[in-house]
Scaffold this motif. Structure first.
Motif, PDB file in Angstrom:
ATOM      1  N   ASP A 195       0.829  -1.204   0.000  1.00 42.90           N
ATOM      2  CA  ASP A 195       0.000   0.000   0.000  1.00 42.90           C
ATOM      3  C   ASP A 195       0.863   1.254   0.000  1.00 42.90           C
ATOM      4  O   ASP A 195       0.583   2.215  -0.723  1.00 42.90           O
ATOM      5  CB  ASP A 195      -0.931   0.012   1.221  1.00 42.90           C
ATOM      6  CG  ASP A 195      -2.005  -1.057   1.166  1.00 42.90           C
ATOM      7  OD1 ASP A 195      -2.271  -1.623   0.076  1.00 42.90           O
ATOM      8  OD2 ASP A 195      -2.585  -1.337   2.242  1.00 42.90           O
TER       9      ASP A 195
ATOM     10  N   HIS B 133       2.379   1.897  -3.430  1.00 48.34           N
ATOM     11  CA  HIS B 133       1.379   2.501  -4.323  1.00 48.34           C
ATOM     12  C   HIS B 133       1.142   3.968  -3.975  1.00 48.34           C
ATOM     13  O   HIS B 133       1.029   4.812  -4.874  1.00 48.34           O
ATOM     14  CB  HIS B 133       0.060   1.728  -4.255  1.00 48.34           C
ATOM     15  CG  HIS B 133       0.054   0.478  -5.065  1.00 48.34           C
ATOM     16  ND1 HIS B 133       0.186   0.459  -6.442  1.00 48.34           N
ATOM     17  CD2 HIS B 133      -0.079  -0.810  -4.699  1.00 48.34           C
ATOM     18  CE1 HIS B 133       0.130  -0.778  -6.882  1.00 48.34           C
ATOM     19  NE2 HIS B 133      -0.013  -1.580  -5.839  1.00 48.34           N
ATOM     20  N   THR B 134       1.095   4.273  -2.687  1.00 51.72           N
ATOM     21  CA  THR B 134       0.857   5.663  -2.279  1.00 51.72           C
ATOM     22  C   THR B 134       2.013   6.560  -2.700  1.00 51.72           C
ATOM     23  O   THR B 134       1.792   7.675  -3.199  1.00 51.72           O
ATOM     24  CB  THR B 134       0.619   5.751  -0.752  1.00 51.72           C
ATOM     25  OG1 THR B 134      -0.514   4.944  -0.430  1.00 51.72           O
ATOM     26  CG2 THR B 134       0.375   7.174  -0.308  1.00 51.72           C
TER      27      THR B 134
ATOM     28  N   ASP C 265       1.511   7.001  -6.423  1.00 53.94           N
ATOM     29  CA  ASP C 265       0.301   7.766  -6.752  1.00 53.94           C
ATOM     30  C   ASP C 265       0.414   9.238  -6.386  1.00 53.94           C
ATOM     31  O   ASP C 265      -0.225  10.083  -7.023  1.00 53.94           O
ATOM     32  CB  ASP C 265      -0.922   7.166  -6.047  1.00 53.94           C
ATOM     33  CG  ASP C 265      -1.287   5.780  -6.560  1.00 53.94           C
ATOM     34  OD1 ASP C 265      -0.813   5.377  -7.649  1.00 53.94           O
ATOM     35  OD2 ASP C 265      -2.050   5.081  -5.845  1.00 53.94           O
ATOM     36  N   THR C 266       1.223   9.538  -5.370  1.00 57.59           N
ATOM     37  CA  THR C 266       1.358  10.924  -4.905  1.00 57.59           C
ATOM     38  C   THR C 266       2.675  11.561  -5.349  1.00 57.59           C
ATOM     39  O   THR C 266       2.975  12.685  -4.938  1.00 57.59           O
ATOM     40  CB  THR C 266       1.281  10.997  -3.365  1.00 57.59           C
ATOM     41  OG1 THR C 266       2.390  10.286  -2.806  1.00 57.59           O
ATOM     42  CG2 THR C 266      -0.035  10.439  -2.843  1.00 57.59           C
TER      43      THR C 266
ATOM     44  N   VAL D 166       3.443  11.859   0.146  1.00 60.08           N
ATOM     45  CA  VAL D 166       2.674  10.892   0.933  1.00 60.08           C
ATOM     46  C   VAL D 166       1.962  11.618   2.078  1.00 60.08           C
ATOM     47  O   VAL D 166       2.603  12.317   2.863  1.00 60.08           O
ATOM     48  CB  VAL D 166       3.612   9.792   1.477  1.00 60.08           C
ATOM     49  CG1 VAL D 166       2.895   8.871   2.435  1.00 60.08           C
ATOM     50  CG2 VAL D 166       4.238   9.017   0.326  1.00 60.08           C
TER      51      VAL D 166
ATOM     52  N   ALA E 213      -0.875   8.033   5.699  1.00 58.90           N
ATOM     53  CA  ALA E 213      -0.295   6.890   4.984  1.00 58.90           C
ATOM     54  C   ALA E 213       1.081   6.540   5.564  1.00 58.90           C
ATOM     55  O   ALA E 213       1.412   5.359   5.721  1.00 58.90           O
ATOM     56  CB  ALA E 213      -0.186   7.179   3.494  1.00 58.90           C
TER      57      ALA E 213
END
Length: 182
Positions: free
Chosen positions: A115, A118-119, A122-123, A127, A131
């Motif tokens: 996770d 992915h964060t 994605d960011t 972060v 998260a």
């Protein structure tokens, strides 16, 4: 089209690396043979891989990150190679299947690194605090959060280069073949 270099056909700067790789694996993986076209990329990837292997992340956490990158980027060569690596580590078959199929992991701690990976992606590294807190609550450290960035960089290079060169799956890896879900 990229060619499968040999020690004899590779650029001079890549030859020593090819010899060492062939000695280590007992054959020259096609992905490495194709990356030899760009000796600095090949050398950089191998050096970063060696560095990532010495991080404070445990082997299953590292492999979880690698498989997360490999499935996200659709690198069939990386998924196969790291499935084999997970088998060598005697990883739970349910974990391996979940990683390959991008399903929830049976291990909460490893799910946390997936996770978090992915964060970070994605960011673009921005972060959110919650998260990062979830990552550290799962037993990871701020140092390891930065080591995740090292892993992401290393395996972004690998997965994208393997896809660009259309590296085929080597025969020893065929038992671990993988195709992205459609």
């Amino acid at each position: 089209m990229f060619v499968d270099h040999t020690v004899e056909t590779a650029p001079e700067a890549a030859r020593r690396t090819l010899v060492a790789t062939e000695k280590r694996f007992g054959y020259l993986p096609a992905a490495v043979a194709r990356l030899a076209e760009a000796p600095l990329l090949l050398d950089g990837f191998l050096k970063l891989t060696a560095m990532f292997e010495t991080t404070s992340l445990d082997p299953l956490a590292r492999e979880t990150l690698i498989m997360t990158m490999a499935t996200r980027n659709g690198c069939h060569v990386c998924v196969a190679m790291h499935t084999a690596k997970l088998r060598q580590l005697d990883a739970d078959p349910a974990l391996v299947t979940a990683l390959r199929e991008d399903k929830p992991l049976p291990d909460e701690r490893l799910q946390a690194i997936r996770d978090f990976t992915h964060t970070v992606l994605d960011t673009a590294g921005a972060v959110p605090d919650d998260a990062l807190d979830a990552f550290t609550t799962a037993g990871f450290t701020r140092q390891q959060a930065l080591e995740v960035v090292l892993g992401i960089g290393t395996y972004t290079m690998s997965t994208l280069a393997n896809r660009l060169t259309r590296a085929p799956l080597d025969e020893p890896m065929t038992p671990f073949a993988w195709e992205p879900a459609t």
